[in-house]
Design a protein around this motif. Sequence first.
Motif, PDB file in Angstrom:
ATOM      1  N   GLY A   1       6.132   0.335   6.802  1.00  0.00           N
ATOM      2  CA  GLY A   1       6.463  -0.058   5.435  1.00  0.00           C
ATOM      3  C   GLY A   1       6.113   0.996   4.406  1.00  0.00           C
ATOM      4  N   LEU A   2       5.952   2.248   4.839  1.00  0.00           N
ATOM      5  CA  LEU A   2       5.659   3.336   3.906  1.00  0.00           C
ATOM      6  C   LEU A   2       6.961   3.901   3.339  1.00  0.00           C
ATOM      7  CD1 LEU A   2       2.792   5.144   5.854  1.00  0.00           C
ATOM      8  CD2 LEU A   2       2.591   3.527   3.949  1.00  0.00           C
ATOM      9  N   ASN A   3       6.840   4.745   2.340  1.00  0.00           N
ATOM     10  CA  ASN A   3       8.021   5.248   1.648  1.00  0.00           C
ATOM     11  C   ASN A   3       8.625   6.420   2.419  1.00  0.00           C
ATOM     12  OD1 ASN A   3       9.747   6.685  -0.330  1.00  0.00           O
ATOM     13  ND2 ASN A   3       9.003   5.090  -1.689  1.00  0.00           N
ATOM     14  N   GLU A   4       9.773   6.184   3.031  1.00  0.00           N
ATOM     15  CA  GLU A   4      10.415   7.213   3.848  1.00  0.00           C
ATOM     16  C   GLU A   4      10.872   8.409   3.021  1.00  0.00           C
ATOM     17  OE1 GLU A   4      13.264   6.063   6.904  1.00  0.00           O
ATOM     18  OE2 GLU A   4      12.736   3.974   6.502  1.00  0.00           O
TER      19      GLU A   4
ATOM     20  N   TYR B   1       0.813  -1.214   0.000  1.00  0.00           N
ATOM     21  CA  TYR B   1       0.000   0.000   0.000  1.00  0.00           C
ATOM     22  C   TYR B   1       0.854   1.276   0.000  1.00  0.00           C
ATOM     23  CZ  TYR B   1       1.000  -1.210   4.876  1.00  0.00           C
ATOM     24  OH  TYR B   1       1.630  -1.600   6.025  1.00  0.00           O
ATOM     25  N   ALA B   2       2.177   1.135   0.018  1.00  0.00           N
ATOM     26  CA  ALA B   2       3.068   2.296  -0.013  1.00  0.00           C
ATOM     27  C   ALA B   2       3.193   2.817  -1.444  1.00  0.00           C
ATOM     28  CB  ALA B   2       4.444   1.921   0.530  1.00  0.00           C
ATOM     29  N   CYS B   3       3.609   4.069  -1.565  1.00  0.00           N
ATOM     30  CA  CYS B   3       3.867   4.641  -2.889  1.00  0.00           C
ATOM     31  C   CYS B   3       5.227   4.160  -3.386  1.00  0.00           C
ATOM     32  CB  CYS B   3       3.849   6.164  -2.823  1.00  0.00           C
ATOM     33  SG  CYS B   3       2.203   6.883  -2.661  1.00  0.00           S
ATOM     34  N   ASP B   4       5.212   3.486  -4.511  1.00  0.00           N
ATOM     35  CA  ASP B   4       6.435   2.957  -5.122  1.00  0.00           C
ATOM     36  C   ASP B   4       6.932   3.971  -6.144  1.00  0.00           C
ATOM     37  OD1 ASP B   4       8.394   1.610  -6.517  1.00  0.00           O
ATOM     38  OD2 ASP B   4       7.236  -0.230  -6.763  1.00  0.00           O
ATOM     39  N   PRO B   5       8.163   4.484  -5.985  1.00  0.00           N
ATOM     40  CA  PRO B   5       8.646   5.481  -6.951  1.00  0.00           C
ATOM     41  C   PRO B   5       8.688   4.958  -8.374  1.00  0.00           C
ATOM     42  CG  PRO B   5      10.437   4.704  -5.535  1.00  0.00           C
ATOM     43  CD  PRO B   5       9.172   4.181  -4.950  1.00  0.00           C
TER      44      PRO B   5
END
Length: 378
Positions: free
Chosen positions: A82-85, A6-10
């Motif tokens: 697990g989100l995008n730091e 569910y995180a934003c993947d670059p």
Amino acid sequence: MQLAPYACDPAQSRGRRFPEPPPPTRTEFQRDRDRIVHSTAFRRLVYKTQVFLNHEGDLFRSRLTHSLEVAQLARSIARPLGLNEDLVEAIALAHDLGHTPFGHAGQDALDECMNGHGGFEHNLQSLRVVDELEERYPRFDGLNLSFETREGVLKHCSHSNARRLEAQEPGGVARRFLDRSQPSLEAQLCNLADEIAYGAHDIDDGVRSGLITLEQVRSVPLFDQHCSAALAEHPGLHGRRLLYEAIRRMLSALVYDVIDTTRNDLERVQPATADAARSARPIVAFSAATREAATGLKTFLMHELYRHPQVMETTDHAKDVVRELFSAYCAAPSQMPSGFAGRADRERAVADYIAGMTDRFALREHERLTGRKLLASA
């Protein structure tokens, strides 16, 4: 670190308004962060008010130190979820780029001046800064940031401005304000990290200023429970060490509450993708009990610090500075740099110019144009 689904993947970013080749050694969100850090607007934050004006003390927070604290807290919460730091860091560092001099007083005064000309919203101004006002690249105005970072920067937006932005960029960063969907989980997290940061550091700055006391802050249950715990473990603790330890414990408790509450919400909702999370109700949140306690802290700070007579006196003078600058530039645009003076949208050009000022530059300009000195400038 492995990103959650569910995180934003670059690698799956919705891209930039002006296509660019991918960076060879960085992700798209790392590139965004680096562009923000090197921007002129970011450097100006060091001389923009959080609560206390720059000349009132060397150790009070500025918009820059506030943004750094938000970024640190946001990364600390993003990692275990697990989100995008990198994305939360970029959003946190950019979220106040459009803030006026003199904090919320400057924002309110400029909104009043722009009544009838589209108003002034500092979140929208932050988007204007990264989309249009920064002048660094030969091929485009602004910083040409990714959709995901821009989405997080636009924290709030009026319905009328959302419609205007949607007309310019269909399906873009303003769409969620019209269809009532949510931003990315990273953007939701930055909103909450912003609240956590200013609640904690405004206690510190308020006590340092002498406008509120440690004893007063202990009337706030959220703070007092951690102050009492610190004293139980360290009976001789007092003064600034006690204040710092209580704030540290309060910050940790708030961070862990967000992590635990959000994990539970994620387990219930189980978003399979970043877009699925956008379609759900807000997920990153405090627990109900902590939200109530945090609201109590905000209420205390509003009544005892932000509306303290000494702060209000400074606020009133700051508003006068902004109003009088606005009138002076509208009457004589030639007093602004040519890039602003030559624009057809005079009032918006004046608002853009004033919003970009630091506190001390605004005071110097005000004295130059009016001959009056309402506040110290250094």
